[in-house]
Design an enzyme around this catalytic site. Sequence first.
Site, PDB file in Angstrom:
ATOM      1  N   TRP A  81      33.171 -23.522  63.799  1.00 14.08           N
ATOM      2  CA  TRP A  81      31.703 -23.913  63.207  1.00 14.08           C
ATOM      3  C   TRP A  81      30.374 -23.420  63.889  1.00 14.08           C
ATOM      4  O   TRP A  81      29.718 -22.850  63.331  1.00 14.08           O
ATOM      5  CB  TRP A  81      31.765 -25.448  63.123  1.00 14.08           C
ATOM      6  CG  TRP A  81      30.566 -26.026  62.019  1.00 14.08           C
ATOM      7  CD1 TRP A  81      29.869 -25.021  61.041  1.00 14.08           C
ATOM      8  CD2 TRP A  81      30.144 -27.321  61.971  1.00 14.08           C
ATOM      9  NE1 TRP A  81      29.329 -26.209  60.314  1.00 14.08           N
ATOM     10  CE2 TRP A  81      29.165 -27.410  60.803  1.00 14.08           C
ATOM     11  CE3 TRP A  81      30.663 -28.699  62.661  1.00 14.08           C
ATOM     12  CZ2 TRP A  81      28.672 -28.643  60.570  1.00 14.08           C
ATOM     13  CZ3 TRP A  81      30.111 -29.814  62.157  1.00 14.08           C
ATOM     14  CH2 TRP A  81      29.062 -29.533  61.079  1.00 14.08           C
ATOM     15  N   HIS A 138      35.902 -20.753  76.183  1.00 13.70           N
ATOM     16  CA  HIS A 138      36.636 -22.013  76.540  1.00 13.70           C
ATOM     17  C   HIS A 138      36.513 -22.414  78.043  1.00 13.70           C
ATOM     18  O   HIS A 138      36.994 -23.527  78.283  1.00 13.70           O
ATOM     19  CB  HIS A 138      37.937 -22.134  76.072  1.00 13.70           C
ATOM     20  CG  HIS A 138      38.070 -22.293  74.464  1.00 13.70           C
ATOM     21  ND1 HIS A 138      37.294 -22.941  73.651  1.00 13.70           N
ATOM     22  CD2 HIS A 138      39.029 -21.671  73.718  1.00 13.70           C
ATOM     23  CE1 HIS A 138      37.716 -22.963  72.478  1.00 13.70           C
ATOM     24  NE2 HIS A 138      38.774 -22.004  72.328  1.00 13.70           N
TER      25      HIS A 138
HETATM   26  P1  A3P Z   1      40.163 -30.650  62.170  1.00 14.27           P
HETATM   27  O1  A3P Z   1      41.279 -30.591  62.580  1.00 14.27           O
HETATM   28  O2  A3P Z   1      39.692 -32.286  62.484  1.00 14.27           O
HETATM   29  O3  A3P Z   1      39.927 -30.575  60.652  1.00 14.27           O
HETATM   30  P2  A3P Z   1      37.970 -25.383  66.740  1.00 14.27           P
HETATM   31  O4  A3P Z   1      36.982 -24.231  65.731  1.00 14.27           O
HETATM   32  O5  A3P Z   1      37.282 -25.543  67.951  1.00 14.27           O
HETATM   33  O6  A3P Z   1      39.141 -24.882  66.795  1.00 14.27           O
HETATM   34  O7  A3P Z   1      38.218 -26.789  65.747  1.00 14.27           O
HETATM   35  C1  A3P Z   1      38.690 -26.840  64.625  1.00 14.27           C
HETATM   36  C2  A3P Z   1      38.400 -28.236  64.034  1.00 14.27           C
HETATM   37  O8  A3P Z   1      36.823 -27.871  63.454  1.00 14.27           O
HETATM   38  C3  A3P Z   1      39.192 -28.436  62.836  1.00 14.27           C
HETATM   39  O9  A3P Z   1      38.945 -29.793  62.719  1.00 14.27           O
HETATM   40  C4  A3P Z   1      38.663 -27.776  61.927  1.00 14.27           C
HETATM   41  O10 A3P Z   1      38.856 -28.347  60.581  1.00 14.27           O
HETATM   42  C5  A3P Z   1      37.089 -27.773  61.910  1.00 14.27           C
HETATM   43  N1  A3P Z   1      36.304 -26.902  61.637  1.00 14.27           N
HETATM   44  C6  A3P Z   1      36.471 -25.689  61.323  1.00 14.27           C
HETATM   45  N2  A3P Z   1      35.540 -25.144  60.558  1.00 14.27           N
HETATM   46  C7  A3P Z   1      34.745 -26.034  60.304  1.00 14.27           C
HETATM   47  C8  A3P Z   1      33.399 -26.047  59.695  1.00 14.27           C
HETATM   48  N3  A3P Z   1      32.705 -24.992  59.078  1.00 14.27           N
HETATM   49  N4  A3P Z   1      32.547 -27.342  59.546  1.00 14.27           N
HETATM   50  C9  A3P Z   1      33.202 -28.395  59.896  1.00 14.27           C
HETATM   51  N5  A3P Z   1      34.477 -28.330  60.590  1.00 14.27           N
HETATM   52  C10 A3P Z   1      34.828 -27.105  60.942  1.00 14.27           C
END
Ligand code: A3P
Length: 324
Positions: A81, A138
């Site tokens: 995000w 990270h």
């Molecule tokens: P969940 O597994 O709780 O749904 P990262 O991007 O750090 O790998 O984190 C992934 C998490 O962010 C996942 O959470 C995913 O669904 C959520 N995520 C990915 N894109 C997103 C967006 N555009 N808006 C909000 N949440 C998002």
Amino acid sequence: RKEKMAIIIERYKDKVLALPRKEIDTNIYLCKYQGFWYHHGFWLHSNANFSVEAIMASQDEFQALPTDVFLASQVKSGTTWLKSLGFAILNRTKFKIDKDSCATHPLITTSPHDCVPFLESESFLHNPSYANGLMATHIPYTSLPQSIISSDCRIVYIHRNPKDVLISFWHFMNTLREDGSSPTKLDDMFELFRKGLNPYGPFWDHAIGYYKASLERPNKVLFLTYEKLKQDTYNEVKRLANFLGSSFTKEEEDDGLVQEIIELCSFKKLSEAHKGNKDGSHSSNGIYFRKGIVGDSVNYLTTEMIKTFDEITKEKFDGLNISF
Ligand code: A3P
């Protein structure tokens, strides 16, 4: 790139062998480097490598430019995000954002992870112009390549409720299993995570490093949370743009650009664009989208687990104003 990675792994072999190691699953080890746990050797999948050797090499080799921007996070805290928002904001002249262009924007036609590469797994293996100055990482704050701090680069960190991170990570790791082995049990993942035995863990220490840096260097380090970004997206996106030195003009705001960016980067839009790509390989960006909500962990964790996590969080964040 794979060849270069193999050379790097060989180069740091002895250094890695000297590190403390823990077996977290059958034949899967983490090693502790500068206070944090990492995989070593080739890890994740063929195109992305998040192992400790890559961190050591980026510490030794990576030369940041003062104009570089780093989007930092723990795994599963909202990296995708934040990458989307950062890229959309900083490239809004090059890649126009309106209702019609949503289908042609690189975040849709490629993916947020292609638009913003990871420093430790991709950027430093390429020439410096590869990432156009916008990279993700990270790596914990205290282990960042020195030139990132000395060049005074801007860093944005996204933090997330550890309980939701654990659940997100647990799902993610089980999706990534390509070898047909049985899924990791939540109980086991919980035990490891609470002891800090997850990649880039301890989770809490990772957040503390960036949080303290954001207090010490507020113009250079911005600390965001997934929860606040969900709750007050409009103002948080504006705050992000201001911090990046790319504030929205009154005209842009009046034209609804902030809202267009929010929609382009929304879970709904991106998960729809990338759904179906979930086979666990790097190009399968669907694996980065699951539910995208706050508080899903209550559906999985026992009352006892929640209590344990809340106690750790309270103790670790004592005296710090980290809320989510
Ligand atoms: P969940 O597994 O709780 O749904 P990262 O991007 O750090 O790998 O984190 C992934 C998490 O962010 C996942 O959470 C995913 O669904 C959520 N995520 C990915 N894109 C997103 C967006 N555009 N808006 C909000 N949440 C998002």
